[in-house]
Design a protein around this motif. Sequence first.
Motif, PDB file in Angstrom:
ATOM      1  N   VAL A  52       0.663  -1.028  -0.046  1.00 52.82           N
ATOM      2  CA  VAL A  52      -0.204  -0.114  -0.106  1.00 52.82           C
ATOM      3  C   VAL A  52       0.828   1.197   0.111  1.00 52.82           C
ATOM      4  CG1 VAL A  52      -1.959  -1.183   1.188  1.00 52.82           C
ATOM      5  CG2 VAL A  52      -0.001   0.086   2.511  1.00 52.82           C
ATOM      6  N   VAL A  53       0.335   2.353  -0.390  1.00 49.29           N
ATOM      7  CA  VAL A  53       1.111   3.695  -0.744  1.00 49.29           C
ATOM      8  C   VAL A  53       1.499   4.197   0.855  1.00 49.29           C
ATOM      9  CG1 VAL A  53       0.113   4.263  -2.643  1.00 49.29           C
ATOM     10  CG2 VAL A  53      -0.968   4.943  -0.607  1.00 49.29           C
ATOM     11  N   ALA A  54       2.716   4.662   0.961  1.00 55.47           N
ATOM     12  CA  ALA A  54       3.215   5.236   2.154  1.00 55.47           C
ATOM     13  C   ALA A  54       3.213   6.756   1.997  1.00 55.47           C
ATOM     14  CB  ALA A  54       4.543   4.715   2.332  1.00 55.47           C
ATOM     15  N   ASP A  55       3.319   7.326   3.194  1.00 58.21           N
ATOM     16  CA  ASP A  55       3.318   8.852   3.181  1.00 58.21           C
ATOM     17  C   ASP A  55       4.761   9.188   2.789  1.00 58.21           C
ATOM     18  OD1 ASP A  55       4.939   8.536   5.477  1.00 58.21           O
ATOM     19  OD2 ASP A  55       3.357   8.927   7.052  1.00 58.21           O
ATOM     20  N   ASP A  80       4.338  12.558  -5.041  1.00 50.31           N
ATOM     21  CA  ASP A  80       3.278  11.925  -5.505  1.00 50.31           C
ATOM     22  C   ASP A  80       2.881  11.566  -4.008  1.00 50.31           C
ATOM     23  OD1 ASP A  80       1.523  10.137  -7.170  1.00 50.31           O
ATOM     24  OD2 ASP A  80       2.046   8.966  -5.583  1.00 50.31           O
ATOM     25  N   ARG A  81       3.620  11.173  -3.127  1.00 48.21           N
ATOM     26  CA  ARG A  81       3.075  10.783  -1.705  1.00 48.21           C
ATOM     27  C   ARG A  81       2.580  11.982  -0.898  1.00 48.21           C
ATOM     28  NH1 ARG A  81       3.830   7.106  -4.664  1.00 48.21           N
ATOM     29  NH2 ARG A  81       3.885   4.972  -4.066  1.00 48.21           N
ATOM     30  N   LYS A  82       3.350  12.978  -1.312  1.00 47.85           N
ATOM     31  CA  LYS A  82       2.790  14.228  -0.569  1.00 47.85           C
ATOM     32  C   LYS A  82       1.474  14.620  -1.010  1.00 47.85           C
ATOM     33  CE  LYS A  82       6.973  16.631   0.231  1.00 47.85           C
ATOM     34  NZ  LYS A  82       8.172  18.016  -0.337  1.00 47.85           N
ATOM     35  N   LEU A  83       1.176  14.814  -2.146  1.00 43.15           N
ATOM     36  CA  LEU A  83      -0.269  14.927  -2.597  1.00 43.15           C
ATOM     37  C   LEU A  83      -1.221  13.846  -2.503  1.00 43.15           C
ATOM     38  CD1 LEU A  83       0.633  16.245  -6.290  1.00 43.15           C
ATOM     39  CD2 LEU A  83       0.012  17.535  -4.191  1.00 43.15           C
ATOM     40  N   ARG A  84      -0.927  12.575  -2.549  1.00 43.55           N
ATOM     41  CA  ARG A  84      -1.698  11.226  -2.749  1.00 43.55           C
ATOM     42  C   ARG A  84      -2.109  11.177  -1.201  1.00 43.55           C
ATOM     43  NH1 ARG A  84      -2.695   7.792  -6.903  1.00 43.55           N
ATOM     44  NH2 ARG A  84      -0.952   8.605  -7.942  1.00 43.55           N
ATOM     45  N   VAL A  85      -1.238  11.229  -0.423  1.00 43.96           N
ATOM     46  CA  VAL A  85      -1.447  10.465   0.997  1.00 43.96           C
ATOM     47  C   VAL A  85      -1.244  11.653   2.020  1.00 43.96           C
ATOM     48  CG1 VAL A  85      -0.384   8.987   2.614  1.00 43.96           C
ATOM     49  CG2 VAL A  85       0.004   8.505   0.300  1.00 43.96           C
ATOM     50  N   ASP A  86      -0.393  12.434   2.291  1.00 44.50           N
ATOM     51  CA  ASP A  86      -0.277  13.555   3.255  1.00 44.50           C
ATOM     52  C   ASP A  86      -1.330  14.390   2.966  1.00 44.50           C
ATOM     53  OD1 ASP A  86       2.357  12.220   3.415  1.00 44.50           O
ATOM     54  OD2 ASP A  86       3.565  14.018   3.035  1.00 44.50           O
ATOM     55  N   GLU A  87      -1.586  14.889   1.525  1.00 42.97           N
ATOM     56  CA  GLU A  87      -2.801  15.829   1.563  1.00 42.97           C
ATOM     57  C   GLU A  87      -4.065  15.181   1.125  1.00 42.97           C
ATOM     58  OE1 GLU A  87      -1.346  18.800  -1.198  1.00 42.97           O
ATOM     59  OE2 GLU A  87       0.461  19.039  -0.299  1.00 42.97           O
ATOM     60  N   ALA A 145      -5.565  10.577 -10.630  1.00 50.01           N
ATOM     61  CA  ALA A 145      -6.129   9.896 -11.842  1.00 50.01           C
ATOM     62  C   ALA A 145      -5.026   8.767 -12.113  1.00 50.01           C
ATOM     63  CB  ALA A 145      -6.265  10.892 -13.113  1.00 50.01           C
ATOM     64  N   THR A 146      -3.892   8.932 -11.727  1.00 47.75           N
ATOM     65  CA  THR A 146      -3.084   7.947 -11.779  1.00 47.75           C
ATOM     66  C   THR A 146      -2.712   7.023 -10.836  1.00 47.75           C
ATOM     67  OG1 THR A 146      -1.228   9.205 -11.309  1.00 47.75           O
ATOM     68  CG2 THR A 146      -1.901   9.562 -13.794  1.00 47.75           C
ATOM     69  N   ARG A 147      -2.155   5.626 -11.267  1.00 49.52           N
ATOM     70  CA  ARG A 147      -1.833   4.843 -10.048  1.00 49.52           C
ATOM     71  C   ARG A 147      -0.509   5.390  -9.352  1.00 49.52           C
ATOM     72  NH1 ARG A 147      -5.775   1.658 -10.500  1.00 49.52           N
ATOM     73  NH2 ARG A 147      -6.451   0.506 -12.345  1.00 49.52           N
ATOM     74  N   PRO A 148      -0.192   4.972  -8.093  1.00 49.23           N
ATOM     75  CA  PRO A 148       1.094   5.464  -7.549  1.00 49.23           C
ATOM     76  C   PRO A 148       2.175   4.695  -8.004  1.00 49.23           C
ATOM     77  CG  PRO A 148      -0.356   4.016  -6.256  1.00 49.23           C
ATOM     78  CD  PRO A 148      -1.213   4.147  -7.281  1.00 49.23           C
ATOM     79  N   GLN A 149       3.379   5.573  -8.121  1.00 49.77           N
ATOM     80  CA  GLN A 149       4.580   4.908  -8.393  1.00 49.77           C
ATOM     81  C   GLN A 149       5.167   4.316  -7.442  1.00 49.77           C
ATOM     82  OE1 GLN A 149       6.886   8.285  -9.897  1.00 49.77           O
ATOM     83  NE2 GLN A 149       5.178   9.446  -9.595  1.00 49.77           N
ATOM     84  N   TYR A 150       6.138   3.447  -7.706  1.00 50.54           N
ATOM     85  CA  TYR A 150       6.934   2.628  -6.693  1.00 50.54           C
ATOM     86  C   TYR A 150       8.455   2.482  -7.310  1.00 50.54           C
ATOM     87  CZ  TYR A 150       2.751   1.306  -4.389  1.00 50.54           C
ATOM     88  OH  TYR A 150       1.158   1.585  -3.731  1.00 50.54           O
TER      89      TYR A 150
END
Length: 109
Positions: free
Chosen positions: A18-21, A61-68, A73-78
Amino acid sequence: MVEKVVYIGGVWKGGNLVVADSETTRKQIEEVKKYECAVKYEGKPLTWDDFEDIFNAIIEDRKLRVDEGKLMATRPQYAEVHIKDGKVVRFIYYAGRDELKPMYDLKAE
């Protein structure tokens, strides 16, 4: 045999990645950079400086997707990092876009 695999931008929970912060992601990058970078691109040895754009993109990406908590629209990158004998011997970067697929699969050999 790989000794350790580190995921940048994700953590394992209940058998799923799962996505991390952004702070966890930053710590994962710091951990990886402690190892010697042994991967190559088209026969050319790479350094951690060569990965800064990828690392920064995952953190942002994590700042926008998780933190905020913004919907994306896209899948998270890893990134998936394989460590052996104190060296990073494989670096796989998964780009997010419409589906999650490897964009780079860099190896030491």
